[in-house]
Design a protein around this motif. Structure first.
Motif, PDB file in Angstrom:
ATOM      1  N   GLN A  95       1.540   2.040   7.479  1.00 34.03           N
ATOM      2  CA  GLN A  95       2.618   2.545   6.623  1.00 34.03           C
ATOM      3  C   GLN A  95       2.061   3.476   5.542  1.00 34.03           C
ATOM      4  N   LEU A  96       0.845   3.196   5.108  1.00 28.51           N
ATOM      5  CA  LEU A  96       0.225   4.096   4.121  1.00 28.51           C
ATOM      6  C   LEU A  96      -0.054   5.461   4.752  1.00 28.51           C
ATOM      7  N   LEU A  97      -0.403   5.468   6.034  1.00 28.25           N
ATOM      8  CA  LEU A  97      -0.587   6.756   6.720  1.00 28.25           C
ATOM      9  C   LEU A  97       0.733   7.524   6.740  1.00 28.25           C
ATOM     10  N   PHE A  98       1.799   6.804   6.992  1.00 29.22           N
ATOM     11  CA  PHE A  98       3.125   7.425   7.008  1.00 29.22           C
ATOM     12  C   PHE A  98       3.438   8.024   5.627  1.00 29.22           C
ATOM     13  N   THR A 134       3.080   8.204  16.508  1.00 28.26           N
ATOM     14  CA  THR A 134       4.498   7.923  16.268  1.00 28.26           C
ATOM     15  C   THR A 134       4.875   8.296  14.838  1.00 28.26           C
ATOM     16  N   ALA A 135       4.008   7.943  13.897  1.00 32.16           N
ATOM     17  CA  ALA A 135       4.304   8.265  12.480  1.00 32.16           C
ATOM     18  C   ALA A 135       4.422   9.783  12.307  1.00 32.16           C
ATOM     19  N   PHE A 136       3.482  10.529  12.861  1.00 23.36           N
ATOM     20  CA  PHE A 136       3.512  11.992  12.696  1.00 23.36           C
ATOM     21  C   PHE A 136       4.762  12.590  13.358  1.00 23.36           C
ATOM     22  N   ARG A 137       5.091  12.049  14.517  1.00 22.33           N
ATOM     23  CA  ARG A 137       6.259  12.597  15.235  1.00 22.33           C
ATOM     24  C   ARG A 137       7.553  12.245  14.519  1.00 22.33           C
ATOM     25  N   THR A 138       7.613  11.060  13.944  1.00 20.79           N
ATOM     26  CA  THR A 138       8.806  10.663  13.184  1.00 20.79           C
ATOM     27  C   THR A 138       9.047  11.641  12.041  1.00 20.79           C
ATOM     28  N   LEU A 139       7.950  12.121  11.464  1.00 23.48           N
ATOM     29  CA  LEU A 139       8.060  13.073  10.344  1.00 23.48           C
ATOM     30  C   LEU A 139       8.209  14.515  10.838  1.00 23.48           C
ATOM     31  N   ARG A 140       8.352  14.674  12.149  1.00 16.25           N
ATOM     32  CA  ARG A 140       8.546  15.995  12.777  1.00 16.25           C
ATOM     33  C   ARG A 140       7.393  16.945  12.469  1.00 16.25           C
ATOM     34  N   LEU A 141       6.198  16.390  12.531  1.00 14.57           N
ATOM     35  CA  LEU A 141       5.010  17.237  12.366  1.00 14.57           C
ATOM     36  C   LEU A 141       4.579  17.738  13.738  1.00 14.57           C
ATOM     37  N   GLY A 158      -3.153  -3.446   3.436  1.00 14.41           N
ATOM     38  CA  GLY A 158      -4.004  -2.300   3.726  1.00 14.41           C
ATOM     39  C   GLY A 158      -4.183  -1.501   2.454  1.00 14.41           C
ATOM     40  N   TRP A 159      -5.096  -0.520   2.503  1.00 16.22           N
ATOM     41  CA  TRP A 159      -5.276   0.300   1.316  1.00 16.22           C
ATOM     42  C   TRP A 159      -5.625   1.734   1.675  1.00 16.22           C
ATOM     43  N   ALA A 160      -5.353   2.614   0.732  1.00 13.77           N
ATOM     44  CA  ALA A 160      -5.701   4.031   0.867  1.00 13.77           C
ATOM     45  C   ALA A 160      -6.535   4.410  -0.336  1.00 13.77           C
ATOM     46  N   LEU A 161      -7.534   5.250  -0.089  1.00 14.78           N
ATOM     47  CA  LEU A 161      -8.475   5.647  -1.125  1.00 14.78           C
ATOM     48  C   LEU A 161      -8.558   7.164  -1.114  1.00 14.78           C
ATOM     49  N   GLY A 162      -8.243   7.794  -2.233  1.00 14.09           N
ATOM     50  CA  GLY A 162      -8.290   9.253  -2.234  1.00 14.09           C
ATOM     51  C   GLY A 162      -8.082   9.819  -3.623  1.00 14.09           C
ATOM     52  N   ASP A 163      -7.754  11.084  -3.662  1.00 11.68           N
ATOM     53  CA  ASP A 163      -7.535  11.772  -4.921  1.00 11.68           C
ATOM     54  C   ASP A 163      -6.407  11.088  -5.717  1.00 11.68           C
ATOM     55  N   PRO A 164      -6.619  10.762  -6.998  1.00 11.01           N
ATOM     56  CA  PRO A 164      -5.605  10.023  -7.764  1.00 11.01           C
ATOM     57  C   PRO A 164      -4.228  10.692  -7.799  1.00 11.01           C
TER      58      PRO A 164
END
Ligand SMILES: Cc1ncc(COP(=O)(O)O)c(C=O)c1O
Length: 369
Positions: A76-79, A104-111, A217-223
């Protein structure tokens, strides 16, 4: 009494087996977490997650809490990430094959999703370069350690080449590493975050290290990016499931993670070995990755076999359920690929599964079905 063939074997389950779930310890951690933090864990709170766990994971990663977002599992964080980093119609590059739910996540977002073929040591760098030139993607999604579905680990040389391309063309690298700590032999390769912290978002999860049902889960990146993701998260669910985060916090605080990883490795290592030796015996003509960790081995079927046909024959005639590979392919031909998850079956079941798969492949190739 059921015969061996009547007993169905599911070669589809990329999940931990029940015996890997530490129910008793989780119960103790839950009770302690509620005793210590009950009013926080049972209340609405900021969408960034349970602050002590956020701080602990951030400290372990050597970043400030603002660079880390906790959520209900990493998919879900990827989404959320794709939603804030990209607009409809923009391009994402992925490995081919790749994790089906990410697609599936990318396609749901129409990427627009474009695949780059996998080689034994990671994605084909020349093909990636061409795709970048042609499609100008904003984001590369990669599972560099024990990839789902192939089991492949990207070599250091390839990671460096990918970083170079990503920097040159300003492509954000998203590395999804839920299997990284499940290494059964060999040594770690530096993560993308280690190589290019300024150009990477890292996603990971306790699903395979502790229990998927906790949904942590967790995501780590630019604040700044993390803050935007937190806003989308807030709009989606107000507060993530804090009780699971409290349990994980207590599990880590009490030092249970390392022994848990050791027992998972002791359980999974022989299963991987059983799969590799089963393949060796059953498939003189197939080819497959030889992972040193994770949950999966990806196999290329011998010439003349088609995975759809093999899956049908395997199920109908031999009581073996095999994944349909189409879901793992953003584009290209999935017909010779098969994903073999090995953690949720014991060694005996794995041996039988390989025998049944070999029979189904033989039937499919000879047309005698
Ligand atoms: C590469 C990859 N990313 C993410 C996930 C999902 O993780 P989570 O349970 O944290 O959403 C999986 C689960 O199979 C996976 O293989």
């Amino acid at each position: 009494m059921a015969t061996e063939v009547e007993r169905i074997i599911k070669l589809t389950r990329g999940v931990p087996p029940d015996e890997a779930l530490p129910c008793e310890l989780v119960g103790q951690c839950c009770a302690q977490a509620l005793a210590d933090h009950g009013e926080v864990l049972l209340q609405y709170n900021p969408a960034t997650g349970f602050a002590p766990l956020r701080a602990l994971l951030a400290e372990q990663a050597g970043v400030s809490s603002e660079a880390l977002l906790l959520g209900n599992g990493s998919i879900q964080l990827l989404f959320f990430l794709a939603r804030v980093a990209l607009s409809e119609g923009e391009t994402v590059v992925t490995e081919r094959p790749t994790y089906d739910r990410a697609l599936t996540a990318f396609r749901t977002l129409r990427l627009n999703v474009v695949g780059v073929p996998m080689e034994d040591d990671g994605l084909e760098v020349d093909a990636l370069s061409e795709v970048i030139e042609r499609h100008r993607p904003r984001l590369l999604y990669t599972v560099p350690d024990f990839q789902n579905p192939t089991g492949i680990t990207t070599s250091l040389a390839k990671r460096e080449a990918v970083v170079e391309l990503a920097r040159r063309h300003d492509v954000l690298i998203v590395e999804d590493i839920p299997y990284r700590l499940l290494r059964y032999k060999g040594t770690d390769v530096p993560s993308y975050r280690m190589l290019a912290p300024d150009h990477t978002v890292q996603l990971s999860s306790f699903s395979k290290l502790l229990a998927p049902g906790l949904r942590v889960g967790w995501a780590l990146g630019d604040p700044d990016l993390v803050a935007k993701m937190a806003k989308v998260a807030e709009d989606a669910y107000i507060t993530p499931g804090l009780l699971g985060q409290g349990v994980v916090y207590e599990f880590l605080r009490c030092g249970h993670l390392e022994p848990n990883l050791q027992s998972l490795k002791a359980l999974y290592r022989p299963r991987l070995e059983a799969l590799l030796s089963g393949l060796e015996q059953a498939f003189p003509e197939g080819s497959w990755a030889r992972p040193q960790g994770g949950f999966f081995v990806g196999m290329t079927l011998p010439p003349g076999a088609d995975v759809h046909d093999v899956a049908r024959v395997a199920r109908e005639k031999y009581g073996l359920v095999v994944s349909d590979s189409a879901g793992f392919f953003p584009d290209g031909d999935p017909s010779r690929f098969v994903r073999l998850p090995f953690c949720a079956l014991n060694e005996g079941e794995i041996g039988q599964a390989m025998e049944r798969l070999a029979q189904a492949v033989e039937d499919s190739r000879s047309g005698g079905r």
